[in-house]
Design an enzyme around this catalytic site. Structure first.
Site, PDB file in Angstrom:
ATOM      1  N   ARG A   1       5.756  17.911  -1.077  1.00 14.33           N
ATOM      2  CA  ARG A   1       4.377  17.424  -1.124  1.00 14.33           C
ATOM      3  C   ARG A   1       3.873  17.280  -2.561  1.00 14.33           C
ATOM      4  O   ARG A   1       2.979  16.485  -2.838  1.00 14.33           O
ATOM      5  CB  ARG A   1       3.462  18.363  -0.335  1.00 14.33           C
ATOM      6  CG  ARG A   1       2.127  17.757   0.003  1.00 14.33           C
ATOM      7  CD  ARG A   1       1.138  18.772   0.573  1.00 14.33           C
ATOM      8  NE  ARG A   1       1.703  19.644   1.573  1.00 14.33           N
ATOM      9  CZ  ARG A   1       1.768  20.978   1.434  1.00 14.33           C
ATOM     10  NH1 ARG A   1       1.316  21.570   0.352  1.00 14.33           N
ATOM     11  NH2 ARG A   1       2.297  21.710   2.390  1.00 14.33           N
TER      12      ARG A   1
ATOM     13  N   TYR B   1     -17.854  -0.539  -1.862  1.00 14.97           N
ATOM     14  CA  TYR B   1     -16.863  -0.888  -0.831  1.00 14.97           C
ATOM     15  C   TYR B   1     -17.278  -0.254   0.510  1.00 14.97           C
ATOM     16  O   TYR B   1     -17.558   0.944   0.564  1.00 14.97           O
ATOM     17  CB  TYR B   1     -15.512  -0.346  -1.318  1.00 14.97           C
ATOM     18  CG  TYR B   1     -14.332  -0.581  -0.428  1.00 14.97           C
ATOM     19  CD1 TYR B   1     -13.872  -1.858  -0.153  1.00 14.97           C
ATOM     20  CD2 TYR B   1     -13.642   0.504   0.121  1.00 14.97           C
ATOM     21  CE1 TYR B   1     -12.766  -2.059   0.647  1.00 14.97           C
ATOM     22  CE2 TYR B   1     -12.527   0.310   0.922  1.00 14.97           C
ATOM     23  CZ  TYR B   1     -12.096  -0.969   1.181  1.00 14.97           C
ATOM     24  OH  TYR B   1     -11.006  -1.157   1.972  1.00 14.97           O
TER      25      TYR B   1
ATOM     26  N   ASP C   1     -14.804   3.554  -8.985  1.00 14.79           N
ATOM     27  CA  ASP C   1     -13.780   2.796  -8.262  1.00 14.79           C
ATOM     28  C   ASP C   1     -13.377   1.622  -9.158  1.00 14.79           C
ATOM     29  O   ASP C   1     -14.131   0.656  -9.315  1.00 14.79           O
ATOM     30  CB  ASP C   1     -14.340   2.312  -6.916  1.00 14.79           C
ATOM     31  CG  ASP C   1     -13.284   1.595  -6.072  1.00 14.79           C
ATOM     32  OD1 ASP C   1     -12.331   1.025  -6.653  1.00 14.79           O
ATOM     33  OD2 ASP C   1     -13.407   1.591  -4.825  1.00 14.79           O
TER      34      ASP C   1
ATOM     35  N   LYS D   1      -3.832  -2.903  -4.147  1.00 11.64           N
ATOM     36  CA  LYS D   1      -4.233  -4.232  -4.585  1.00 11.64           C
ATOM     37  C   LYS D   1      -3.292  -4.720  -5.706  1.00 11.64           C
ATOM     38  O   LYS D   1      -2.166  -5.056  -5.441  1.00 11.64           O
ATOM     39  CB  LYS D   1      -5.695  -4.215  -5.013  1.00 11.64           C
ATOM     40  CG  LYS D   1      -6.632  -3.618  -3.929  1.00 11.64           C
ATOM     41  CD  LYS D   1      -6.954  -4.589  -2.815  1.00 11.64           C
ATOM     42  CE  LYS D   1      -7.592  -3.971  -1.579  1.00 11.64           C
ATOM     43  NZ  LYS D   1      -8.854  -3.284  -1.769  1.00 11.64           N
TER      44      LYS D   1
HETATM   45  C1  LIG Z   1      -9.315  -2.202  -0.948  1.00 11.21           C
HETATM   46  C2  LIG Z   1     -10.275  -1.351  -1.654  1.00 11.21           C
HETATM   47  C3  LIG Z   1     -10.293   0.030  -1.443  1.00 11.21           C
HETATM   48  C4  LIG Z   1      -9.451   0.713  -0.396  1.00 11.21           C
HETATM   49  O1  LIG Z   1      -8.100   0.641  -0.610  1.00 11.21           O
HETATM   50  P1  LIG Z   1      -7.046   0.815   0.593  1.00 11.21           P
HETATM   51  O2  LIG Z   1      -5.756   1.040  -0.089  1.00 11.21           O
HETATM   52  O3  LIG Z   1      -7.101  -0.441   1.395  1.00 11.21           O
HETATM   53  O4  LIG Z   1      -7.493   2.017   1.395  1.00 11.21           O
HETATM   54  C5  LIG Z   1     -11.180   0.768  -2.178  1.00 11.21           C
HETATM   55  N1  LIG Z   1     -12.019   0.207  -3.061  1.00 11.21           N
HETATM   56  C6  LIG Z   1     -12.041  -1.117  -3.290  1.00 11.21           C
HETATM   57  C7  LIG Z   1     -12.978  -1.675  -4.285  1.00 11.21           C
HETATM   58  C8  LIG Z   1     -11.165  -1.934  -2.595  1.00 11.21           C
HETATM   59  O5  LIG Z   1     -11.217  -3.263  -2.799  1.00 11.21           O
END
Ligand SMILES: *Cc1c(COP(=O)(O)O)cnc(C)c1O
Length: 393
Positions: A59, A112, A184, A209
């Site tokens: 882990r 988000y 974020d 992303k």
């Molecule tokens: C897609 C996204 C997330 C979440 O990511 P996942 O890997 O899909 O859980 C968080 N913040 C932003 C700004 C995003 O575009």
């Protein structure tokens, strides 16, 4: 020398120590639950240094994870990086690592949507309250601070409507009140924006992303500064957060080409946005590099570039027009997880449910992710779809 001029070299070299690669180009995929020890001395040594890139228990990661953690830590210029099974987990667990019942957090109103839902549905149930603040508030954030405010959470640019925040001004107020800051940074991705260099304590990304970049892995990362890294690391382990070595490998592979991919996404998105800006049905463009985007001045001041994601606001619209538009597109598929090589589209007739402090006085918002297809094909696709939009108004 600015870091920008060395980013390609860094992306190619990071996380490639011989201890991780065993002499080949890429880090080996080391899958493990159990780490075995031959002697009591070995076990004791591993237990003592277990937080620090030492094999101890599955882990806590293997050398493949250590390679990715090292590369992302360098990318974001932090003290350490925790890995999570997706971006949403990185956000929820980073918050849980520092919050307790009775605490209050400040959350940006264009956040988000799943982050908002986590605050309203999970944190609220734990007795942790959330106040949503306007994304353009800047140093006036001080009006929202309460004696029990623990975390200021930022997302810049924010989701869908893309407002850019005055991060240094807000961090200054937060520091004065002993409030920690998290951002974020999925849009800024470490190449174009490094929040820790602007005083933020923890930078979070959906690596799903642009880091992974091929729409085939879910992964989240959170990079903390010296002050907060030990607590983030230990709490994340206690919360049971881990990722597979195979996914860590794919994230590392994506990272190698991230700069060249982003250059093309950026160039194409600006070209498409310029075309849309002149279209008679379009009211304005919500692209951080365009003056029509709220907070554009902060983008110019703080960011090194943009990417393939932007929105545009229609003068008028109807659900019928939007649906016909979406159905007629061929290169833009409907989908939410942007950052891959392919173009995507989503549309909102109103911002209902997506913000609670600020209103939305404009028309429908269409968000595009511009992929790596030829730009002319993308523009032709949008041109025919906007004709269909008009016919269905
Ligand atoms: C897609 C996204 C997330 C979440 O990511 P996942 O890997 O899909 O859980 C968080 N913040 C932003 C700004 C995003 O575009």
């Amino acid at each position: 020398m600015s870091k920008k001029n060395h980013q390609n070299t860094q992306l190619v070299s990071s996380g490639r120590k011989k201890a991780y690669t065993h002499g080949v180009v890429n880090p080996v995929v080391q899958r493990a639950s159990t780490i075995v020890f031959d002697t009591v001395a070995d076990l004791k040594q591993a237990a003592k240094t277990r937080g620090d890139k030492t094999l101890f228990y599955g882990r806590r990661g293997t050398t493949t994870h250590f390679a990715l953690q090292e590369a992302i830590t360098e990318l974001e210029n932090g003290a350490g990086c925790a890995l999570y099974p997706c971006g949403a987990a990185a956000i929820s667990q980073a918050l849980l690592a520092f919050l307790k019942t009775g605490d209050h957090i400040l959350m940006v109103d264009n956040v988000y949507e799943p982050t908002r839902d986590f605050c309203d549905k999970i944190l609220a149930g734990l007795g942790i309250t959330t106040t949503y603040y306007p994304p353009t508030i800047g140093s006036q954030i001080k009006q929202y601070i309460k004696p029990n405010t623990k975390v200021l959470f930022l997302e810049s640019p924010g989701s869908i409507t893309m407002e850019i925040q005055d991060v240094p001004a807000m961090v200054k107020v937060a520091n004065k009140h002993n409030i920690m800051t998290m951002l974020d940074n999925t849009y800024g991705n470490g190449l174009h924006y490094r929040p820790l260099e602007h005083g933020v304590d923890i930078s979070i990304q959906a690596a799903t992303k642009y880091i992974v970049g091929h729409s085939d892995v879910m992964m989240g990362v959170a990079v903390a500064n010296e002050k907060y890294w030990p607590q983030l690391r230990e709490q994340s382990y206690l919360l049971g957060q881990c990722t597979s070595a195979d996914d860590a490998y794919l994230a590392l592979r994506g990272l190698r080409t991230m700069a060249v991919r982003l250059n093309q996404h950026e160039k194409a998105a600006i070209e498409v946005a310029k075309w849309l800006e002149k279209h008679e049905l379009v009211d304005h463009i919500r692209h951080p590099a365009f003056e029509s985007c709220p907070g554009h001045a902060f983008f110019k001041r703080d960011f090194d570039g943009s990417n393939g994601l932007f929105s545009f606001v229609m003068k008028t619209g109807s659900q019928k027009a939007i649906d016909a538009f979406l159905d007629s597109l061929t290169h833009f598929k409907m989908g939410f997880s942007w950052g891959g090589f392919e173009s995507l589209v989503t549309a909102n007739l109103t911002m209902k449910g997506l913000r609670s402090n600020t209103g939305w006085e404009h028309g429908p918002v269409i968000r595009l992710h511009i992929g790596l297809e030829d730009i002319d094909d993308l523009i032709a696709d949008l041109a025919q779809a906007l004709n269909i939009y008009q016919k269905n108004l």
